[in-house]
Scaffold this active site. Structure first.
Site, PDB file in Angstrom:
ATOM      1  N   CYS A 288      -0.487   4.114   2.158  1.00 46.65           N
ATOM      2  CA  CYS A 288      -0.297   3.939   3.605  1.00 46.65           C
ATOM      3  C   CYS A 288       1.155   4.208   3.983  1.00 46.65           C
ATOM      4  O   CYS A 288       1.430   4.809   5.016  1.00 46.65           O
ATOM      5  CB  CYS A 288      -0.623   2.508   4.041  1.00 46.65           C
ATOM      6  SG  CYS A 288      -2.080   1.805   3.324  1.00 46.65           S
ATOM      7  N   ASP A 289       2.096   3.729   3.181  1.00 45.26           N
ATOM      8  CA  ASP A 289       3.498   3.690   3.613  1.00 45.26           C
ATOM      9  C   ASP A 289       4.447   4.559   2.801  1.00 45.26           C
ATOM     10  O   ASP A 289       5.591   4.779   3.219  1.00 45.26           O
ATOM     11  CB  ASP A 289       4.016   2.235   3.525  1.00 45.26           C
ATOM     12  CG  ASP A 289       3.164   1.289   4.350  1.00 45.26           C
ATOM     13  OD1 ASP A 289       2.686   1.715   5.410  1.00 45.26           O
ATOM     14  OD2 ASP A 289       2.975   0.135   3.933  1.00 45.26           O
TER      15      ASP A 289
ATOM     16  N   CYS B 182       0.828  -1.206   0.000  1.00 42.26           N
ATOM     17  CA  CYS B 182       0.000   0.000   0.000  1.00 42.26           C
ATOM     18  C   CYS B 182       0.864   1.259   0.000  1.00 42.26           C
ATOM     19  O   CYS B 182       1.381   1.663   1.039  1.00 42.26           O
ATOM     20  CB  CYS B 182      -0.910  -0.019   1.225  1.00 42.26           C
ATOM     21  SG  CYS B 182      -1.949   1.429   1.343  1.00 42.26           S
TER      22      CYS B 182
END
Ligand code: NAP
Length: 309
Positions: free
Chosen positions: A134-135, A131
């Site tokens: 997300c990261d 992701c």
């Protein structure tokens, strides 16, 4: 006993909740481990009708939840551990407690696929991720070479997003043409920071000994040539598999684990319905999942009316 329990809280789950709530069935939505589903990990959703400027995935899901709750949907952040569909009322074990339900709508969605190469599991969260939104902004990826694996819309979206952070983004794809939609493929091709590596597979993620990602081993699938590419992060975006393990042995699926509805959205168990990506190998869009959630809600309402007449 609940009249309707909805397992899952993506676009299918919340749309089913909205419709069954408006039918005054007071559905209980069990959100699962990832409330809002996979869409909450997307940045901007540009193809959900009604949002000409696009909408943040998390915001879209929060709006769907609020809309369903406004009409009486109940939300529980429960995770279903097991189900017993052998008799009605159905029994669901949710965080150790039993929930009884007259009908169930399965809307458990799908999860990221793994490539299954050495280093992938051991370096997850240490540079291997599924992701980018997300990261991607983590300091470890800033101004570093990054690798995205895949050739679909997800891989293109991840690669484009990562251009904000990485020094260069290598898009490693096993063929020499992208599966992604034309608009996404063109954006990728036009971006100076994205370097496609065609006809290639990642065969190992390095370096488990250092306990962090330092590179990938690549194999050219046409020539057989092997090489090492230095990078600080590997973003895997090779598609999704259905979250249907929980229903094994009770709900019929196809060979890939996708639930195969029998009549409309009804499964092989009378009173258990299905909607969204856990039953869709073809379209897999937020809007098609929402449409299927609507259909499952209507089927559920009709089933309950006929049963209680
Ligand atoms: P996808 O369309 O199934 O693409 C998966 C990609 O990964 C393909 O290019 C495939 O290669 C490759 N792949 C599969 N298994 C692999 C393996 N073991 N090793 C290496 N490569 C592998 O999945 P997706 O990109 O996640 O998209 C899923 C659905 O969501 C699609 O309908 C897509 O349109 C939609 N989506 C839309 C958007 C958007 O509109 N912005 C964003 C994300 C997703 P091959 O091409 O060779 O099969």
């Amino acid at each position: 006993m609940e009249k309707v329990v909805i397992i899952g809280s993506g676009p299918a789950g919340w749309t089913a909740a909205l419709y069954t709530a408006r039918a005054q069935l007071a559905p209980l939505v069990l959100t699962g481990k990832q409330p809002g589903g996979l869409l909450t990990t997307t940045s901007i959703v540009e193809n959900f009708p009604g949002f000409p400027e696009g909408v943040d995935g998390y915001e879209l899901m929060t709006r769907m939840q609020k809309q369903a709750e406004r009409f009486g949907a109940k939300t529980s952040f429960g995770v279903v551990e097991s189900v017993d569909f052998s008799k009605n009322p159905f029994a669901l074990t949710v965080d150790g407690e039993t929930v009884e339900a007259e009908t169930v709508i399965i809307a458990t969605g799908a999860s990221h696929k793994h490539i299954g190469v050495p280093g992938e599991d051991l370096l997850e969260t240490k540079g291997v991720t599924y992701c980018a939104t997300c990261d991607g902004a983590l300091p470890v990826f800033r101004n570093q070479p990054l690798v995205v694996v895949g050739g679909g819309d997800s891989a293109c979206e991840e690669a484009l997003y990562l251009t904000r952070f990485g020094s260069v983004v290598y898009l490693v794809h096993r063929r020499d043409s992208l599966r992604a939609s034309k608009i996404m493929a063109e954006r990728v091709r036009a971006h100076a920071k994205i370097k496609p590596i065609w006809d290639s597979a990642v065969t190992e993620i390095l370096d488990v000994k250092q306990d962090k990602v330092t590179g990938v081993k690549l194999k050219n699938l046409k020539t057989g040539l092997e090489s090492v590419l230095d990078c600080a992060g590997v973003f895997i975006a090779i598609g999704h598999g259905p979250n249907t393990e929980l229903f094994k042995g009770q709900i019929e699926t196809d060979a890939n684990g996708f639930i195969a509805p029998k009549l409309g959205t009804m499964t092989n168990i009378s009173g258990v319905f299905v909607a969204g990506d856990c039953a869709d190998q073809v379209y897999r869009q937020a809007i098609t999942a929402a449409g299927a959630g609507c259909a499952a809600a209507i089927d559920t309402e009709r089933y309950l009316s006929a049963r209680n007449e």
